[in-house]
Design a protein around this motif. Structure first.
Motif, short mmCIF file in Angstrom:
data_model
loop_
_atom_site.label_atom_id
_atom_site.label_comp_id
_atom_site.label_asym_id
_atom_site.label_seq_id
_atom_site.Cartn_x
_atom_site.Cartn_y
_atom_site.Cartn_z
N ILE A 1 0.84 -1.21 0.00
CA ILE A 1 0.00 0.00 0.00
C ILE A 1 0.87 1.25 0.00
N GLY A 2 1.98 1.19 0.72
CA GLY A 2 2.84 2.37 0.80
C GLY A 2 3.41 2.76 -0.54
N LEU A 3 3.59 1.79 -1.44
CA LEU A 3 4.17 2.06 -2.75
C LEU A 3 3.11 2.20 -3.84
N TRP A 4 1.88 1.86 -3.49
CA TRP A 4 0.80 1.79 -4.48
C TRP A 4 0.59 3.13 -5.20
N ASN A 5 0.50 4.21 -4.43
CA ASN A 5 0.22 5.52 -5.03
C ASN A 5 1.41 6.06 -5.82
N GLU A 6 2.62 5.65 -5.45
CA GLU A 6 3.79 6.06 -6.23
C GLU A 6 3.72 5.45 -7.63
N VAL A 7 3.33 4.19 -7.69
CA VAL A 7 3.20 3.51 -8.98
C VAL A 7 2.07 4.14 -9.80
N ALA A 8 0.94 4.40 -9.14
CA ALA A 8 -0.20 5.01 -9.84
C ALA A 8 0.17 6.37 -10.41
N LEU B 1 4.11 5.67 6.64
CA LEU B 1 3.96 4.35 6.03
C LEU B 1 5.17 4.03 5.19
N PRO B 2 5.88 2.93 5.43
CA PRO B 2 7.09 2.62 4.68
C PRO B 2 6.79 2.26 3.25
N PHE B 3 7.77 2.44 2.37
CA PHE B 3 7.58 2.23 0.95
C PHE B 3 8.18 0.90 0.46
N ASP B 4 8.81 0.16 1.33
CA ASP B 4 9.46 -1.05 0.87
C ASP B 4 8.69 -2.30 1.24
N GLY B 5 7.45 -2.13 1.66
CA GLY B 5 6.63 -3.27 2.00
C GLY B 5 6.63 -3.57 3.48
N ASP B 6 7.59 -3.00 4.29
CA ASP B 6 7.59 -3.20 5.74
C ASP B 6 6.45 -2.38 6.33
N THR B 7 5.63 -2.99 7.13
CA THR B 7 4.46 -2.31 7.67
C THR B 7 4.48 -2.35 9.18
N CYS B 8 3.42 -1.76 9.75
CA CYS B 8 3.44 -1.57 11.19
C CYS B 8 3.37 -2.87 11.97
N ASN B 9 3.02 -4.00 11.33
CA ASN B 9 3.04 -5.24 12.08
C ASN B 9 4.35 -6.00 11.90
N GLY B 10 5.28 -5.41 11.12
CA GLY B 10 6.62 -5.93 11.05
C GLY B 10 6.86 -7.03 10.05
N ASP B 11 5.83 -7.57 9.40
CA ASP B 11 6.09 -8.67 8.46
C ASP B 11 5.66 -8.35 7.05
N GLY B 12 5.40 -7.11 6.80
CA GLY B 12 5.09 -6.70 5.41
C GLY B 12 3.71 -7.09 4.95
#
Length: 757
Positions: A35-42, A109-120
């Motif tokens: 999700i963090g990278l989704w809008n960058e791609v869009a 929100l991180p952009f490399d897939g790492d999220t707040c629960n730590g496992d992406g």
């Protein structure tokens, strides 16, 4: 690696850019983009739509299609729904977090897939939550006449489900913010997609239509523009048969994974194309009936509305074929759609509108069919229970009567237009009697007089004819008037007031006597109704009434201008559009209220401000530029308004810029100089400084010295006169320069003398 792929979207090689975009499309299809990278791609894909290279544009379009198909934010991407839900969850987050950070939660929100629960995997858990939220949103329409608008969404979302602790709520808010950004990004691509429709590349056209099929939730303006372009392209033969076939495949669910929304989008585009080529729809008549009004219509209720539009687009020959083969079945379905209760409230109105339109287009005698519909609606209105059930019945009954009245009036207008081409009209008995004297004198009644008599009689029969002549909808007029005057009931049920007032206004448009009797009621509601929807609808109707009965509305001109000061952005916008249309089309005199429109140039809403600028720009093009005569009056009234100095200067600078002719400029110098009174010194001198002074204009300013010499004691006034001198000196001839220098000395002398006094 993903960030490198993003960078390569801007590579110097078109082939590389195309291949990278294809990779992004595959990643989206495999749900491998966080999700963090989704809008960058869009954003990168949307940016590539304006590429010169066709292969890059095609790849960018395919990426957006994949992102729409596999987006993690739910099937509905309505900005209003996201905003309403986001507000609710932000409130809940504030409750859980006493001192929330001022920054957007999305920024963390991180952009490399790492999220707040730590496992992406934030995308997996929160996608379900976001989907649950968005699926619950109302599938509202952009129709201004619908009682259920965005405010209804907010009301329905006032109690949001609890998603857990602080971290989970923060993650959900971040996901909602990402969804909102994605929705806005996709909506912003519509102008570019419309440009691609006119591209010389057949690939662009085909893929653009497919993409628009998914992006069919655009606003009314975009859809109207799209319909015009699609129709023009079909007329020229620029849309291939393979594209039409692909759209039918989507509509008929022949493409695996097709949703009801995508099917509706495909049918919407096909209806646009059918405006220029009726044969597009007839080949799939059975599919339109089975899919449009069958099981899938319950999955996506708006599909029934689109199917009604398709029926309306059939040619005359196709309509006869429909009547002979499936007539009874079709009209039974349309009747159940109008009088039944299987459609959601917020969609029923739009669907019923199109259904009644289809009946009037196809049924041999639509008046009899419509009469039965009105009877059933009235029966359900008075035979039902009490409380909210009665309110819903009355609301539906009012809406049914309203829609029937609209179509009956439209049919009457169409009959009038067609009768203009009939060489020998047959006058009614009353008309023959009235023209008996003319006949005895040997004067034949003119054809126009006969047609006017027919038209007038037809109008009276709809609303205010005798009991034997009234249509069924005419018998509803007294009830509607009494219902709308019950202000206590109307305030208790805003949706009922919206439906009731719409029906009342439609009756007023049809009949002059009924209009005159209820004008006071209409303006009372416009000034006091608490519902923004009711205010907006009534404001729009005022324009129709002003066109239909200008003499009746003329005494209420000031009240119409008063809508420009409404606290609602929607009402102010509609008021600007209404007055612009009436004034620019010479249906309303400018009169002494034009300063109210000038105030909208500094409206806090940019769209309203831009609409006001467009109005004055178009007004300046009419005749010999009416702005020349209006400026002094606008200046005088703006000076008496509680305006900020900056706002006043912005307004007058824009208006004065519309004066181009030297003669008008020179005359304005004299007019403005004559306005130097105690309260307007600084404002008038500012306006003078905005004029483009010619040699004659400068001389007129010098000659008018007596009118403003008393104002030279003010430093601000002197400042503006110095600006005038500086501008004039730059382009003045040697002879005039010496006069200007003398004038400057004179100004300085009087300025010092007045200050000492």
């Amino acid at each position: 690696m993903l960030e490198i792929l993003l960078e390569r979207c801007r590579d110097v090689s078109a082939y590389t850019r195309s291949r990278v975009l294809q990779v992004w499309g595959e990643l989206c299809e495999e749900h491998a983009v966080s999700i963090g990278l989704w809008n960058e791609v869009a954003a990168a894909a949307a940016e590539r739509l304006e590429e010169k290279s066709a292969i890059v544009r095609k790849s960018a379009l395919n990426v957006l299609i994949m992102m729409l198909q596999h987006n993690p934010f739910g099937p509905q991407l309505r900005t209003a729904s996201f905003e309403a839900t986001l507000v609710q969850y932000k409130k809940k987050l504030n409750e859980l977090q006493p001192n929330p950070a001022s920054e957007s939660v999305l920024d963390g929100l991180p952009f490399d897939g790492d999220t707040c629960n730590g496992d992406g995997d934030v995308g997996i858990e929160n996608e379900e939550e976001v989907g649950q939220v968005t699926k619950g949103q109302q599938d509202s329409l952009t129709d201004s006449c619908l009682p259920h608008m965005a405010e209804g969404i907010v009301q329905n979302d006032s109690s949001v489900p609890d998603v857990g602790n602080l971290e989970q709520t923060r993650a959900l808010v971040a996901s909602l913010e990402a969804g909102l950004r994605f929705s806005k990004c996709v909506s912003a691509t519509m102008p570019t997609l419309i440009q691609l429709m006119a591209s010389s590349s057949a690939t662009d056209k085909d893929v653009a239509i497919e993409c628009i099929c998914y992006n069919i939730y655009s606003n009314i303006g975009d859809l109207a523009a799209l319909e015009f372009i699609v129709g023009a392209l079909v007329a020229k033969g620029d849309i291939s048969t393979s594209t039409i076939s692909a759209l039918w495949d989507f509509f008929c669910f022949n493409v695996s994974g097709t949703t009801a929304e995508q099917s509706r989008g495909a049918l919407s585009v096909l209806c646009m194309a059918a405006k220029s080529s009726h044969g597009i729809l007839v080949s799939h008549l059975q599919d339109i009936i089975v899919i449009g009004f069958g099981h899938w219509a319950k999955v996506d209720p708006l599909l029934a509305r689109t199917a009604c539009i398709a029926l309306h687009r059939f040619s005359e020959a196709d309509r006869k074929k429909l009547l002979s083969s499936n007539g009874t079945w079709i009209f039974g379905i349309l009747e159940s759609l109008i009088t039944g209760f299987w459609l959601p409230d917020n969609i029923w109105y739009a669907a019923a509108d199109k259904a009644i339109g289809a009946i009037y287009a196809i049924y041999p005698t639509p008046e009899t069919f419509a009469s039965d519909l009105v009877k059933k609606s009235l029966s359900s209105m008075f035979d039902g229970g009490g409380g909210d059930e009665l309110q819903n019945d009355i609301e539906d009954g009012c809406s049914s009567v309203l829609l029937t009245a609209q179509k009956q009036k439209a049919k009457k207008d169409k009959t009038d237009a067609e009768s203009q081409h009939v060489p020998n009209g047959i006058p009614p008995a009353d008309a023959v009697k009235e023209n008996g004297i003319n006949a005895e004198l040997g004067l034949a009644a003119s054809e126009d007089a006969i047609l006017d008599s027919l038209s007038e009689r037809a109008e009276k029969e709809i609303i205010s004819g005798g009991s034997a002549e009234k249509n069924w909808i005419g018998h509803c007029a007294p009830f509607l008037s009494k219902l709308c005057r019950n202000f206590n009931l109307m305030q208790k049920y805003p949706e009922l007031q919206a439906s009731g007032m719409l029906a009342l206004c439609q009756f007023m448009i049809i009949d002059a006597n009924f209009c005159e009797a209820n004008l006071q009621l209409l303006f009372t509601v416009v000034e006091n109704a608490p519902s923004e929807t009711v205010l907006s609808n009534c404001t729009i109707v005022l324009g129709d009434l002003a066109v239909r009965f200008p003499n009746l509305l003329e005494p209420w001109t000031e009240n119409m201008y008063a809508r420009l000061w409404d606290s609602s952005v929607s009402v102010r916008k509609n008021a600007v559009l209404l007055l612009s249309h009436l004034i620019l089309n010479d249906m309303m005199k400018v009169k002494g209220y034009i300063n109210e429109m000038a105030m909208r140039l500094e409206d806090e809403d940019d769209r309203i401000s831009n609409l006001a600028k467009l109005f004055f720009h178009e007004l300046s093009k009419k005749g010999s530029n009416p702005m020349y005569n209006l400026l002094p009056d606008i200046l005088g009234k703006l000076c008496n308004q509680n305006l900020k100095r900056e706002s006043f200067c912005n307004i007058m600078q824009f208006l004065i810029s519309s004066i181009k002719k030297d003669k008008q400029m020179e005359a304005l110098v004299v007019k403005l100089c004559n306005r130097f009174n105690v309260r307007q010194w600084e404002y008038v001198s500012y306006c003078l400084s905005q004029l483009a002074f010619s040699e004659k204009g400068m001389k007129k300013l010098m000659e008018s010295f007596k009118t403003y010499e008393h104002a030279l004691s003010e430093d601000s006034v002197m400042h503006y006169f110095k600006n005038i001198i500086i501008k004039s000196t730059k382009f003045a001839k040697p002879e005039l320069k010496s006069c200007i220098e003398e004038f400057e000395e004179k100004l300085n002398k009087f300025h010092m003398e007045r200050k000492e006094q």
